[in-house]
Scaffold this motif. Structure first.
Motif, PDB file in Angstrom:
ATOM      1  N   LYS A 384      79.599  64.528  34.892  1.00  0.00           N
ATOM      2  CA  LYS A 384      78.087  64.417  35.089  1.00  0.00           C
ATOM      3  C   LYS A 384      77.470  62.872  34.935  1.00  0.00           C
ATOM      4  O   LYS A 384      77.116  62.223  35.395  1.00  0.00           O
ATOM      5  N   ILE A 385      77.924  62.583  33.404  1.00  0.00           N
ATOM      6  CA  ILE A 385      77.295  61.250  32.888  1.00  0.00           C
ATOM      7  C   ILE A 385      77.905  60.036  33.741  1.00  0.00           C
ATOM      8  O   ILE A 385      77.165  59.058  33.956  1.00  0.00           O
ATOM      9  N   VAL A 386      79.384  60.202  33.859  1.00  0.00           N
ATOM     10  CA  VAL A 386      79.863  58.980  34.605  1.00  0.00           C
ATOM     11  C   VAL A 386      79.451  58.821  35.886  1.00  0.00           C
ATOM     12  O   VAL A 386      79.270  57.576  36.548  1.00  0.00           O
ATOM     13  N   ASN A 387      79.068  59.908  36.670  1.00  0.00           N
ATOM     14  CA  ASN A 387      78.384  59.883  38.046  1.00  0.00           C
ATOM     15  C   ASN A 387      76.890  59.276  38.036  1.00  0.00           C
ATOM     16  O   ASN A 387      76.826  58.352  38.880  1.00  0.00           O
ATOM     17  N   ILE A 388      76.166  59.275  37.021  1.00  0.00           N
ATOM     18  CA  ILE A 388      74.930  58.885  36.971  1.00  0.00           C
ATOM     19  C   ILE A 388      74.866  57.350  36.442  1.00  0.00           C
ATOM     20  O   ILE A 388      74.010  56.519  37.262  1.00  0.00           O
ATOM     21  N   LEU A 389      75.405  56.993  35.617  1.00  0.00           N
ATOM     22  CA  LEU A 389      75.173  55.745  34.954  1.00  0.00           C
ATOM     23  C   LEU A 389      75.815  54.444  35.562  1.00  0.00           C
ATOM     24  O   LEU A 389      75.575  53.510  35.025  1.00  0.00           O
ATOM     25  N   GLY A 390      76.313  54.769  36.810  1.00  0.00           N
ATOM     26  CA  GLY A 390      76.905  53.485  37.481  1.00  0.00           C
ATOM     27  C   GLY A 390      75.630  52.786  37.991  1.00  0.00           C
ATOM     28  O   GLY A 390      75.483  51.445  38.100  1.00  0.00           O
ATOM     29  N   GLY A 391      74.497  53.546  38.054  1.00  0.00           N
ATOM     30  CA  GLY A 391      73.039  53.059  38.714  1.00  0.00           C
ATOM     31  C   GLY A 391      72.403  52.233  37.405  1.00  0.00           C
ATOM     32  O   GLY A 391      71.329  51.785  37.776  1.00  0.00           O
ATOM     33  N   TYR A 392      72.877  52.613  36.132  1.00  0.00           N
ATOM     34  CA  TYR A 392      72.145  52.123  35.173  1.00  0.00           C
ATOM     35  C   TYR A 392      72.842  50.835  34.542  1.00  0.00           C
ATOM     36  O   TYR A 392      72.497  50.428  33.177  1.00  0.00           O
ATOM     37  N   GLY A 393      73.718  50.177  35.460  1.00  0.00           N
ATOM     38  CA  GLY A 393      74.207  48.868  34.782  1.00  0.00           C
ATOM     39  C   GLY A 393      75.484  49.302  33.975  1.00  0.00           C
ATOM     40  O   GLY A 393      76.080  48.220  33.270  1.00  0.00           O
ATOM     41  N   TYR A 394      76.077  50.341  33.919  1.00  0.00           N
ATOM     42  CA  TYR A 394      77.214  50.581  33.054  1.00  0.00           C
ATOM     43  C   TYR A 394      78.448  50.627  34.007  1.00  0.00           C
ATOM     44  O   TYR A 394      78.384  50.948  35.295  1.00  0.00           O
ATOM     45  N   ALA A 395      79.806  50.464  33.407  1.00  0.00           N
ATOM     46  CA  ALA A 395      80.760  50.762  34.216  1.00  0.00           C
ATOM     47  C   ALA A 395      81.614  51.864  33.555  1.00  0.00           C
ATOM     48  O   ALA A 395      82.079  51.832  32.247  1.00  0.00           O
ATOM     49  N   PRO A 396      81.295  53.076  33.761  1.00  0.00           N
ATOM     50  CA  PRO A 396      81.655  54.081  33.261  1.00  0.00           C
ATOM     51  C   PRO A 396      82.857  54.446  33.586  1.00  0.00           C
ATOM     52  O   PRO A 396      83.524  54.610  34.481  1.00  0.00           O
ATOM     53  N   ALA A 397      83.734  55.244  32.286  1.00  0.00           N
ATOM     54  CA  ALA A 397      85.183  55.758  32.439  1.00  0.00           C
ATOM     55  C   ALA A 397      85.035  57.176  32.006  1.00  0.00           C
ATOM     56  O   ALA A 397      84.289  57.644  31.183  1.00  0.00           O
TER      57      ALA A 397
END
Lengths: 414, 141
Positions: A384-397
Motif C-alpha cells: 500500500k505505502i509504495v503505491n501511495i508515496l510515488g506522488g509524494y516525491g519518493y522513489a519507493p521500493a
C-alpha cells in the motif's frame, strides 16, 4: 430518501446545528447513490489527519465542536484513524510547530465532541471489532475492507466528513455495501501461486485491486491453500483497497460470506481469471531497486500489530542501523503502550530505529518530512505505502520485512 | 454549437470551465501536489499539469478516504478543480464534493465520458439536473 421522525427532526435543526449539518451532508451523498432510507450504525471511525484536514478542515471541526455538548456530542462510539503528528516526536522529523499546533486543535475539537482519539488504522485488531452483519461507518480503506471482508460487517468507505456525520446522527444512508445485492462477486480470481508472507499477500491484494479498478467491483478469490493470519489479510486488503479502491472481497472457504463460491454469486459465477507467479513478480518488479542505497525504511500502512512489533524487534536484535539509513516503525498508541511494557520498543530503538505512536507514515506530511530529511529512496514491506508515496516525491521500493531490516543495517537494498 | 450529455444527478452547484481529460483514475492523496496545484504522481496521465479551475474528466476514483477532506481544503484555498466528472465516482469523492460544495457527476448515458469530452472544450455542469453541456462542440451539426 425516506426519513423517520427522528431523522426529520435532526434535518429540521431541532437537535442542533451539528446534527442538522450531518443530515444535510448525508442526504446529498445518499442522493447521488440512490439511497432510499438510512440505517443505524453501531460505530464510526474517522480519518482526520491534519495533513488532509488542513486549516480549513480543522476550523470546520472547531465550528461543530463549539456548539453545546448536547448538540455536538457523537451519538454512537466514534474513534479515529492515525494522526498527522506524533506529538512526542516531531521536531526531529522536520515537522513544524505550525503542524503540531494544528494537530492539537484537531484533537481538542474531536475530544470535545466525545470522539475517542484511538489514532489507529487497525482498530479491528485493537479496539472493538465489528461483528457479522454490523452496520458501521468506517474511514480508512484498510479498515473498511478488512471489516467487510474478514468480519462480515457492512460499511462503505466513509471519508472524514461522512464518518463524522454518521457519528453525529448515529446512522448513514443505506447504499453501496449496506445492501446485500452489492456484496455479490462481480470478478473471480484463481490464485496459482501461494503468498508466503504478508508482503506477498500485499502484492496479491494490490494486483487484484488493480485489475478490479473500481469501488463497485467485488472480487471472489479461489485457489488459496491454508488460512492466512490477520496480519496477512491486513496487508492483502489494504493493498487491494489502495490499488483498486475496492471495499470488499471474498475468499472461498475462508471469509464468512463465502463458505462456497455459490454463496457469493448471483447466478452463474463470473468468468475465472488466473493470477500467476509471473503476474505477482511483475507487480513486485515495479518497486525493485536491488543494490541501491536506501534513505529510509518504513514499517507502516497499516500500523504494526503486537506480532509484527515483535518480529521487527527480533530481526533488529544486536544490530545497528547504517549511518546513512533511517527506520520508522508506526503503530497504534495501545500497541505502543503494550510494547513499552513488553520491552519491544527498547529493543527496536536500540538499533537506532524510531517507533512512532498513533501515526502512519503516509498520513503525516510525508512530503515535508522527505524534503526536510533529504530522503528519496524509501523501502517498505507495505504494498500500500509504495503505491501511495510515488506522488509524494519518493522513489519507493518493496521488499519483505526481513529484507527491509537487512537494508536498514547495510544501507543497501539486498 | 453545443451538445448536451446526460448523466446521473450529482452533487454541488452548477459550474463552468475548461475540460482536462485523462483516461486515468483520480485520488487527491495519491496524485496531486496540492500546494502547487499540479498532478505530481509521475505515472499519472496528467503528470505535471495544473488542475486548478479546470473541469477534471477522468475514469474513476481510486485509493483512500483522504480525498474527502482534501477537496474541501483545496476549495478554501481556491486551488481546486471547478468540477470533476467520472465514469464512476466512489463514495469518498462524492462525500468530498458534498463538503466542499464542488460540482461532481458520474454515470454518463452516452458512454465513456473520457471519450465524449476532449481536453480544452468548455463545459457547463448542472449536477442537480444531471446534465453536462459541451459549449463549443465542433462535431455538433
Amino acid at each position: 430518501m425516506r426519513l423517520n421522525d427522528e431523522e426529520q427532526a435532526m434535518l429540521a435543526g431541532a437537535l442542533g446545528r451539528p446534527r442538522q449539518w450531518a443530515m444535510e451532508h448525508m442526504l446529498q451523498v445518499g442522493g447521488m447513490f440512490d439511497a432510499e432510507d438510512m440505517v443505524a450504525v453501531s460505530q464510526a471511525h474517522m480519518m482526520a489527519d491534519t495533513e488532509s484536514l488542513g486549516e480549513a478542515g480543522v476550523a470546520f471541526l472547531e465550528d461543530l465542536a463549539g456548539h453545546p455538548a448536547a448538540a455536538c456530542r457523537v451519538a454512537v462510539p466514534m474513534i479515529t484513524d492515525p494522526r498527522g503528528i506524533d506529538l512526542s516526536y516531531y521536531q526531529p522529523l522536520g515537522q513544524t510547530e505550525a503542524m503540531a499546533d494544528l494537530e492539537r486543535r484537531a484533537i481538542a475539537a474531536c475530544s470535545a465532541m466525545g470522539i475517542l482519539m484511538t489514532d489507529t488504522c487497525i482498530n479491528y485488531q485493537t479496539i472493538m471489532p465489528p461483528v457479522r452483519g454490523d452496520h458501521v461507518a468506517y474511514g480508512d480503506t484498510g479498515v473498511v475492507i478488512y471489516s467487510n471482508s474478514v468480519l462480515g460487517a457492512y460499511s462503505n468507505f466513509e471519508g472524514g466528513p461522512s464518518a463524522l456525520a454518521a457519528g453525529l446522527a448515529g446512522r448513514t444512508p443505506r447504499y453501496g455495501l449496506h445492501l446485500d445485492a452489492n456484496r455479490k462477486a462481480t470478478r473471480r480470481f484463481i490464485v496459482r501461486h501461494q503468498p508466503r508472507d504478508p508482503t506477498e499477500w500485499g502484492i496479491l491484494g494490490g494486483l487484484i485491486g488493480r485489475r478490479c479498478g473500481s469501488y463497485w467491483a467485488v472480487p471472489v478469490v479461489e485457489g488459496l491453500e491454508g488460512i492466512p493470519t490477520s496480519d496477512a489479510l491486513k496487508h492483502f486488503g489494504a493493498a487491494m483497497a489502495s490499488f483498486g479502491s475496492t471495499p470488499l472481497y471474498h475468499l472461498v472457504g475462508i471469509t464468512p460470506e463465502a463458505r462456497c463460491l455459490a454463496d457469493v454469486c448471483d447466478g452463474p459465477p463470473p468468468a475465472a481469471e488466473e493470477v500467476t507467479q509471473s503476474d505477482l513478480e511483475a507487480l513486485r518488479a515495479e518497486y525493485g531497486a536491488s543494490g541501491e542505497a536506501v534513505d529510509v525504511v518504513v514499517f507502516a500502512a497499516p500500523q504494526l500489530s503486537h506480532v509484527e512489533m515483535q518480529q521487527v524487534a527480533d530481526l533488529l536484535d544486536g544490530k545497528r542501523l547504517s549511518e546513512t539509513t533511517a527506520m520508522l516503525v508506526c503503530t497504534a498508541p495501545t500497541i505502543a503502550a503494550d510494547c513499552e511494557r513488553l520491552g519491544l520498543i527498547a529493543r527496536i530503538e536500540a538499533s537506532g530505529a524510531k517507533v512512532l505512536r498513533g501515526t502512519c507514515f503516509y498520513q503525516q506530511y510525508a512530503r515535508e518530512i522527505g524534503e526536510a530529511q533529504g530522503w528519496t529512496r524509501l523501502l517498505s514491506n507495505s504494498t500500500k505505502i509504495v503505491n501511495i508515496l510515488g506522488g509524494y516525491g519518493y522513489a519507493p521500493a518493496l521488499r519483505s520485512m526481513e529484507d527491509c531490516v537487512e537494508a536498514a543495517v547495510t544501507g543497501r537494498i539486498p | 454549437m453545443s451538445r448536451i450529455l446526460k448523466c446521473h444527478p450529482g452533487i454541488g452547484p452548477a459550474a463552468e470551465g475548461v475540460a482536462l481529460v485523462a483516461k486515468d483514475d483520480f485520488s487527491a492523496r495519491y496524485d496531486l501536489d496540492r500546494l502547487a496545484g499540479v498532478f505530481s504522481r509521475p505515472g499519472h496521465a496528467l503528470a505535471g499539469q495544473s488542475y486548478v479551475d479546470r473541469i477534471l474528466v477522468v475514469n474513476t476514483a481510486k485509493g483512500g478516504v483522504a480525498s474527502a477532506w482534501m477537496l474541501h481544503e483545496m476549495k478554501t484555498r481556491a486551488m481546486a478543480p471547478a468540477a470533476i466528472l467520472f465514469n464512476a465516482a466512489n463514495t469518498i469523492l462524492a462525500q468530498g464534493a458534498a463538503l466542499a460544495d464542488l460540482a461532481m457527476c458520474d454515470r454518463f448515458a452516452d458512454g465513456d465520458v473520457t471519450d465524449l469530452i476532449r481536453t480544452g472544450q468548455r463545459l457547463h455542469v448542472d449536477p442537480a439536473r444531471g446534465l453536462v453541456t459541451i459549449l463549443d462542440d465542433e462535431e455538433t451539426p
